[in-house]
Enzyme design. Structure first.
Site, short mmCIF file in Angstrom:
data_model
loop_
_atom_site.label_atom_id
_atom_site.label_comp_id
_atom_site.label_asym_id
_atom_site.label_seq_id
_atom_site.Cartn_x
_atom_site.Cartn_y
_atom_site.Cartn_z
N LYS A 3 -4.33 54.86 51.14
CA LYS A 3 -5.47 54.34 51.91
C LYS A 3 -5.00 53.27 52.88
O LYS A 3 -3.89 52.73 52.74
CB LYS A 3 -6.51 53.76 50.95
CG LYS A 3 -5.95 52.62 50.08
CD LYS A 3 -6.96 52.09 49.08
CE LYS A 3 -6.29 51.09 48.16
NZ LYS A 3 -7.22 50.51 47.19
N ARG A 114 -18.58 47.84 41.64
CA ARG A 114 -18.42 48.10 43.06
C ARG A 114 -18.97 49.50 43.32
O ARG A 114 -20.16 49.70 43.17
CB ARG A 114 -16.93 47.97 43.41
CG ARG A 114 -16.64 47.31 44.72
CD ARG A 114 -15.15 47.05 44.91
NE ARG A 114 -14.30 48.23 44.68
CZ ARG A 114 -12.99 48.26 44.84
NH1 ARG A 114 -12.35 47.17 45.25
NH2 ARG A 114 -12.29 49.35 44.63
N TYR A 242 0.35 27.00 72.92
CA TYR A 242 -1.00 26.47 73.09
C TYR A 242 -1.18 25.14 72.37
O TYR A 242 -0.71 24.97 71.23
CB TYR A 242 -2.03 27.46 72.52
CG TYR A 242 -2.26 28.68 73.38
CD1 TYR A 242 -2.67 28.56 74.70
CD2 TYR A 242 -2.10 29.95 72.84
CE1 TYR A 242 -2.90 29.70 75.48
CE2 TYR A 242 -2.34 31.09 73.61
CZ TYR A 242 -2.74 30.95 74.92
OH TYR A 242 -2.96 32.07 75.68
N MET A 290 -1.88 35.62 70.64
CA MET A 290 -2.30 37.00 70.43
C MET A 290 -1.15 37.99 70.54
O MET A 290 -1.05 38.93 69.76
CB MET A 290 -3.40 37.36 71.44
CG MET A 290 -4.04 38.71 71.17
SD MET A 290 -5.35 39.11 72.34
CE MET A 290 -6.72 38.20 71.68
C1 LIG Z 1 -6.32 50.58 46.05
C2 LIG Z 1 -6.65 51.28 44.80
C3 LIG Z 1 -5.65 51.56 43.85
C4 LIG Z 1 -4.22 51.08 43.97
O1 LIG Z 1 -4.15 49.73 43.61
P1 LIG Z 1 -2.72 48.96 43.64
O2 LIG Z 1 -3.03 47.63 43.04
O3 LIG Z 1 -2.33 48.87 45.06
O4 LIG Z 1 -1.78 49.78 42.83
C5 LIG Z 1 -6.00 52.32 42.75
N1 LIG Z 1 -7.27 52.76 42.59
C6 LIG Z 1 -8.25 52.48 43.46
C7 LIG Z 1 -9.62 52.99 43.21
C8 LIG Z 1 -7.98 51.73 44.59
O5 LIG Z 1 -8.96 51.45 45.45
#
Ligand SMILES: *Cc1c(COP(=O)(O)O)cnc(C)c1O
Length: 372
Positions: A3, A114, A242, A290
């Site tokens: 992700k 969540r 800056y 930036m």
């Molecule tokens: C991001 C995530 C993980 C991985 O977590 P890490 O701490 O990076 O290993 C596993 N499961 C879910 C649902 C996540 O959102």
């Protein structure tokens, strides 16, 4: 877990490395599945040879806007997540309209509060999924909130809640994969491994404790480099950047690095962080802006225009490691990685070509003592 563009590492590069490269005589891909959060993330990676799980549950609020994307994801055989009977119904209708069966995953909320389905609501969601011939449940999961605290009993409690909520269902439906462990649980709580694990940060070589640690053979895979674009002499008493936040206390040379906060090099690093030039630390002086950062090359007279400045070092003990920079900014490696901007090209490097810079490494015995 790839992700957020593989935690800033490039999901395309990482997916390729995890599914297409050969590893120690292993014929099959090293991973059994890949997971992302959004449909767009899933569609952006070249179709991999393993299942893809999209973790963000489909919600009625966004289903109309996402209809076409959902259909494409189903066509690719990607597994979508639902959290409610309504979500299951919406997905079933889209799948049925294209006469295909959609793989579905459900995350059970065992304490994260969540996106998961509550333990109480789970039977209704599962019943809804079973009632639609266009849906096939392939996975049940949960997510831990403090598995990076090995002494915290809440991880075991979450696992207990998950087992109670799902074990009967899992026994009755053998095609359903149960998964729970993130990186920290993978290392600290073996009982959470179940059918599959979901490592994220550790995949990128970062210790889930947020500190380099010799107990686990992890090594950061990302190194961020930039050229020294210009070098200019600065006289004692002159300011840099800056708001004149840095004034030279001696004649020196300032190196210009074409990386700024728009690239994810935080403004909080101003006058605090260090980059590495010719194996030596070059202090960031003046404000990070930036598009540019300036470093003091006073201690590195051999530095020349065109030299490589290491912005983020893959040596875990370097002063420019993601651990050191996260500490400086009061954050965690996850956040620094995922902020690296889109202007920075990500390129895969053959591991054989990157056996360099052990310069900061201290003897294993010493670092072990430090981490104990
Ligand atoms: C991001 C995530 C993980 C991985 O977590 P890490 O701490 O990076 O290993 C596993 N499961 C879910 C649902 C996540 O959102």
């Amino acid at each position: 877990m790839i992700k957020a563009d593989a935690y800033g590492h490039s999901a395309a590069v990482i997916a390729d490395a995890l599914t297409n490269w050969s590893h120690d005589h292993l014929e099959a891909p090293v991973v059994d599945a890949l997971a992302v959060v959004t449909i767009d993330e899933a569609m952006a990676i070249p179709r991999p040879p393993v299942p893809v799980i999209i973790l963000r549950p489909l919600e009625s609020a966004s289903i109309v806007r996402q209809r076409d994307a959902i259909r494409l994801a189903i066509d690719r055989g990607y597994a979508l997540s639902v959290a409610t009977p309504q979500g299951a119904g919406d997905l079933a209708r889209i799948a049925a309209a294209s006469a295909v069966r959609a793989d579905v995953q459900v995350m059970v909320d065992t304490g994260c509060h969540r996106e998961g389905t509550s333990v109480e609501a789970l039977p209704k969601v599962l019943a809804a999924i079973e009632s639609y011939p266009a849906l096939r449940l392939t996975g049940l999961s949960t997510h831990f909130v403090c598995s990076d605290e090995p002494a915290n009993p809440f991880t075991a409690e979450q696992l207990r809640r998950f087992q109670t909520a799902t074990s009967a269902y899992g026994r009755a439906h053998c095609g359903v994969i149960r998964h729970a462990a993130n990186s920290a649980a993978l290392f600290f709580f073996p009982s959470t491994h179940l059918d599959m694990v979901r490592p994220g940060i550790s995949l990128y070589g970062i210790d889930p404790t947020g500190r380099p640690c010799c107990d686990r053979p992890l090594r950061p895979v990302l190194k961020w480099v930039a050229p020294l674009l210009m070098i200019r002499p600065i006289q004692k008493g002159e300011s840099v950047g800056y708001n004149q936040t840095w004034i030279a206390d001696r004649d020196t040379r300032i190196g210009l690095v074409p990386v700024g906060y728009a690239d994810g090099y935080l403004r909080a690093f101003s006058n605090r962080a260090r980059m590495i030039v010719r194996g030596k630390p070059a202090p960031v002086v003046g404000r990070v802006s930036m598009d540019y950062t300036t470093v003091d090359l006073g201690g590195i007279p051999e530095a020349q225009v065109g030299d490589t400045a290491t912005v983020l070092d893959c040596d875990p003990l370097s002063p420019a490691s993601v651990y050191a920079l996260a500490d400086l900014a009061g954050t965690i490696p996850y956040e620094l990685f995922s902020r690296i901007g889109s202007r920075i090209p990500r390129v895969a490097v053959d591991p054989a070509d990157s056996q360099e810079n052990a310069s900061w490494s201290i003897p294993a015995s010493a670092s072990k003592a430090k981490s104990a």
